[in-house]
Design a protein around this motif. Structure first.
Motif, PDB file in Angstrom:
ATOM      1  N   ILE A 103       0.921  -0.894  -0.101  1.00 20.09           N
ATOM      2  CA  ILE A 103       0.167   0.065  -0.202  1.00 20.09           C
ATOM      3  C   ILE A 103       0.967   1.517   0.138  1.00 20.09           C
ATOM      4  O   ILE A 103       1.411   1.106   1.069  1.00 20.09           O
ATOM      5  N   GLU A 104       0.590   2.006  -0.956  1.00 22.59           N
ATOM      6  CA  GLU A 104       1.091   3.228  -0.762  1.00 22.59           C
ATOM      7  C   GLU A 104       0.872   3.963  -0.737  1.00 22.59           C
ATOM      8  O   GLU A 104      -0.470   4.834  -1.097  1.00 22.59           O
ATOM      9  N   ILE A 105       1.701   5.738   0.719  1.00 22.93           N
ATOM     10  CA  ILE A 105       0.441   6.576   0.322  1.00 22.93           C
ATOM     11  C   ILE A 105       0.756   7.315  -0.522  1.00 22.93           C
ATOM     12  O   ILE A 105       2.458   7.321   0.122  1.00 22.93           O
ATOM     13  N   PHE A 106       0.284   8.054  -1.390  1.00 23.68           N
ATOM     14  CA  PHE A 106       0.891   9.212  -2.108  1.00 23.68           C
ATOM     15  C   PHE A 106       0.042   9.991  -2.981  1.00 23.68           C
ATOM     16  O   PHE A 106      -0.947   9.607  -3.031  1.00 23.68           O
ATOM     17  N   ASN A 107      -0.054  11.472  -2.356  1.00 21.51           N
ATOM     18  CA  ASN A 107      -0.850  12.559  -2.925  1.00 21.51           C
ATOM     19  C   ASN A 107      -2.291  11.908  -1.956  1.00 21.51           C
ATOM     20  O   ASN A 107      -3.085  12.459  -2.799  1.00 21.51           O
ATOM     21  N   ARG A 108      -1.942  12.169  -1.433  1.00 18.15           N
ATOM     22  CA  ARG A 108      -3.170  12.226  -0.226  1.00 18.15           C
ATOM     23  C   ARG A 108      -4.259  10.836  -0.631  1.00 18.15           C
ATOM     24  O   ARG A 108      -5.639  10.699  -0.631  1.00 18.15           O
TER      25      ARG A 108
END
Length: 645
Positions: free
Chosen positions: A229-234
């Motif tokens: 899971i990547e958290i990027f750009n909200r």
């Protein structure tokens, strides 16, 4: 299993997540990644119901159990270690409490029907204990505690005696033993040695629930995860595959974003050029307004925070002698406790050596003795010509000047540096923009450690000693430090458990174990290979030993069976007699009840009185005999427990 639907949350007026959704299904094993401050820990807290989202909802099935290991934890419990860890085994505790309740009620129960109900309940509890593997729970606790590095002598120490790192291990043990459906762990390897990390990886490989792991240890994530899971750009994006596979897919995704952004910028320039050219031409007013509205509706494509190619180098140190230090028969005691004994080690110029071994073996203690932070108990250290030492540890961070800001802390340590270089150095350790002017006194423990590490990198020492330098670094900061250490033109000692970090740096490994030490003339992979070879040799030796003593083992098992039989045979006979007596009395009671229910019995008052008197006596005899049966049952269980391990 766990369903996050359209979650939004913000801090200090800025959105951290916007309308994100995520499903965690059975057997999913996620790595959770993202830049520092992107919201990884917040997401874990939302799933654990410690935080509530501003919008959206978290759906968790009834009776679904979640275990969450945070980065920092303190337990002030005065319970001993064994019982504190056991408290996490809710099913075991519930069965024990239910059994105690039933036994207590049986002591005061006088009605036959109630006794039967309680006996039936007790029988069900015994069955549940078997299904829950109750009689193996103590050996399971011992296995997990040992795997996490606790010795048998630690089992009955109070929890509040242990340091912060060991307290995290206690919490990890509790989470592992609680049989949760989902485990979430935030940097679980920070306080684990190589032995404990290997044990944890093997344990989690066999774990039947789902996992969500936040870690900067690439090897750890690669061994345990199948999704990222990547958290990027909200937003949350799920990639199939472990962390290494994610990095490959991320490069492809980032290349697409760059291409899309270039196309978007070209389109914007064309529209802006048209607007500028025909802004004041009446015949083009409608087209100009149309393009202005189009520009307003364009959602800007955001690119990932690409790390600049930061090249931080240690200053070239003065050259030391060919022998940097020579340790002869070094020993260390704390009061009566032996840490290590008669250790000898010679370091040559440009050696880069890792100190490894289980926690408590003395790695940090040896590093402090070499750095002249603490004294040794016996033996001596001979420092070579022109040896200049620089030492880093978590404790060193607390000796920073709290009256200075971060920038001045670094700049004042070496006036040969330019402000630009200082900013680049601090940027590589996660301090950017106005963060560099924060006062040291307001920093967290992890931030102080990063400042101390940055400060060490500008000192002109030719022997650098690092004790757990990567604990508070993200992937990119670790890479910057790793590259600088590879290129360092001096001698290096690293106390660390991060194999991926050590791999390209060290050329020797010094293992401390069981109060002694051994030097391996090769890198970390050579050391791990030799460990496997030694374990295989020991395994074969144990196998041979087992063959030669098989007769002894069989004899010992037979002796144990005989001992158990001798201790329980009389109890079993008494139980059989008691059960037969209860059965006979219950039959007699039923006959008397049937007899007394016939109205014709009361035509003869004498016989009626005798039957009523006997009925009362039978009830008392049943009650008395049942108490005897309960007592005998408890004695038998206590004896059998001694032979259940």
């Amino acid at each position: 299993m766990v369903d996050l639907q359209n979650i939004s949350i913000h801090f200090t007026g800025e959105n951290l997540f916007e309308n994100v959704s995520l499903k965690i299904n059975k057997n999913d094993r996620f790595a959770l990644v993202g830049s520092n401050g992107s919201g990884k820990t917040t997401l874990l807290n939302i799933i654990a119901k410690n935080h509530s989202p501003i919008e959206g909802k978290v759906i968790i099935p009834k009776n679904f159990s979640i275990g969450f290991l945070p980065q920092e934890f303190h337990n002030s419990s005065s319970a001993n270690l064994f019982h504190e860890v056991k408290s996490a085994m809710k099913t075991i505790i519930m069965l024990e409490e239910e059994e105690k309740r039933i036994h207590k009620e049986l002591e005061h129960c006088r009605e036959g029907e109630m006794q039967n109900n309680l006996l039936e309940e007790l029988s069900k509890i015994h069955l549940q204990k078997e299904l829950a593997e109750y009689y193996a729970h103590e050996s399971r606790i011992e296995k997990v505690l040992s795997g996490m590095g606790f010795s048998e002598s630690d089992f009955y120490r109070t929890v509040n005696e242990f340091s912060g790192g060991w307290q995290m291990r206690i919490e990890l043990c509790k989470i592992l033993l609680a049989d949760h459906d989902l485990l979430m762990m935030d940097e679980p390897t920070n306080h684990l040695d190589i032995d404990s990390q290997e044990w944890l990886v093997n344990y989690l490989k066999d774990y039947k629930g789902s996992l969500v792991l936040v870690s900067h240890d690439r090897l750890f994530l690669n061994q345990l995860t199948n999704k990222t899971i990547e958290i990027f750009n909200r937003k949350l994006t799920v990639f199939d595959g472990n962390y290494s596979k994610y990095l490959e897919l991320k490069i492809q995704r980032d290349e697409q974003l760059i291409a899309q952004q270039k196309n978007q910028e070209r389109l914007i320039r064309e529209k802006e050029k048209f607007i500028e050219r025909f802004r004041y031409k009446a015949t083009k007013a409608r087209q100009v307004q149309s393009r202005i509205k189009q520009l307003e509706k364009i959602e800007q494509i955001e690119l990932p925070d690409f790390e600049r190619e930061i090249t931080i180098k240690f200053p070239d140190p003065p050259q030391s002698g060919s022998i940097v230090l020579d340790i002869e028969f070094l020993s260390k005691y704390y009061d009566d406790k032996l840490v290590f004994e008669n250790i000898s080690l010679q370091l040559e110029r440009n050696d880069k050596i890792a100190f490894v071994g289980p926690n408590g073996a003395g790695k940090s203690t040896l590093a402090k003795i070499i750095a002249d932070v603490i004294p040794n108990s016996s033996g001596k250290i001979n420092y070579g010509h022109n040896t200049i030492i620089s030492y880093y540890s978590q404790e060193v961070a607390n000796s920073l000047d709290f009256s200075k800001d971060i920038f001045d802390t670094i700049f004042d340590s070496n006036h040969d540096l330019t402000p630009g270089y200082v900013r680049s150095l601090l940027g590589s350790f996660l301090f950017s923009d106005d963060d560099v002017f924060k006062n040291v006194s307001v920093l967290s423990g992890g931030e102080k450690s990063r400042v101390a590490l940055a400060k060490l990198m500008i000192q002109k020492a030719n022997l650098i000693i690092l004790d757990e330098p990567t604990n508070h670094l993200d992937f990119n900061s670790k890479l910057v430090l790793q590259k600088a250490l590879q290129e360092f033109n001096g001698t290096l000692i690293i106390v660390a458990h991060d194999i991926e970090f050590l791999r390209p740096i060290v050329n020797k490994v010094f293992e401390l174990r069981n109060n002694s030490a051994k030097l391996f003339y090769g890198g970390i992979d050579y050391y791990l290979l030799k460990r496997i070879e030694n374990e295989n040799i020991q395994s074969k030796q144990i196998s041979v030993s087992n063959k030669t003593t098989k007769k002894d083992i069989r004899r010992n098992e037979a002796e144990q069976r005989q001992k158990k039989y001798q201790l329980t045979k009389d109890i079993r006979k008494q139980l059989k007699t008691s059960e037969d007596k209860i059965s006979n009395l219950e039959n007699e009671k039923l006959k008397l009840e049937k007899y007394l229910s016939d109205p014709s019995v009361f035509s003869n008052p004498q016989i009626a009185r005798e039957k009523n008197l006997r009925y009362s006596e039978v009830k008392k005899e049943i009650e008395s005999e049942f108490e005897n049966w309960s007592s005998l049952t408890q004695i038998l269980e206590d004896i059998e427990k001694q032979f259940s391990v």
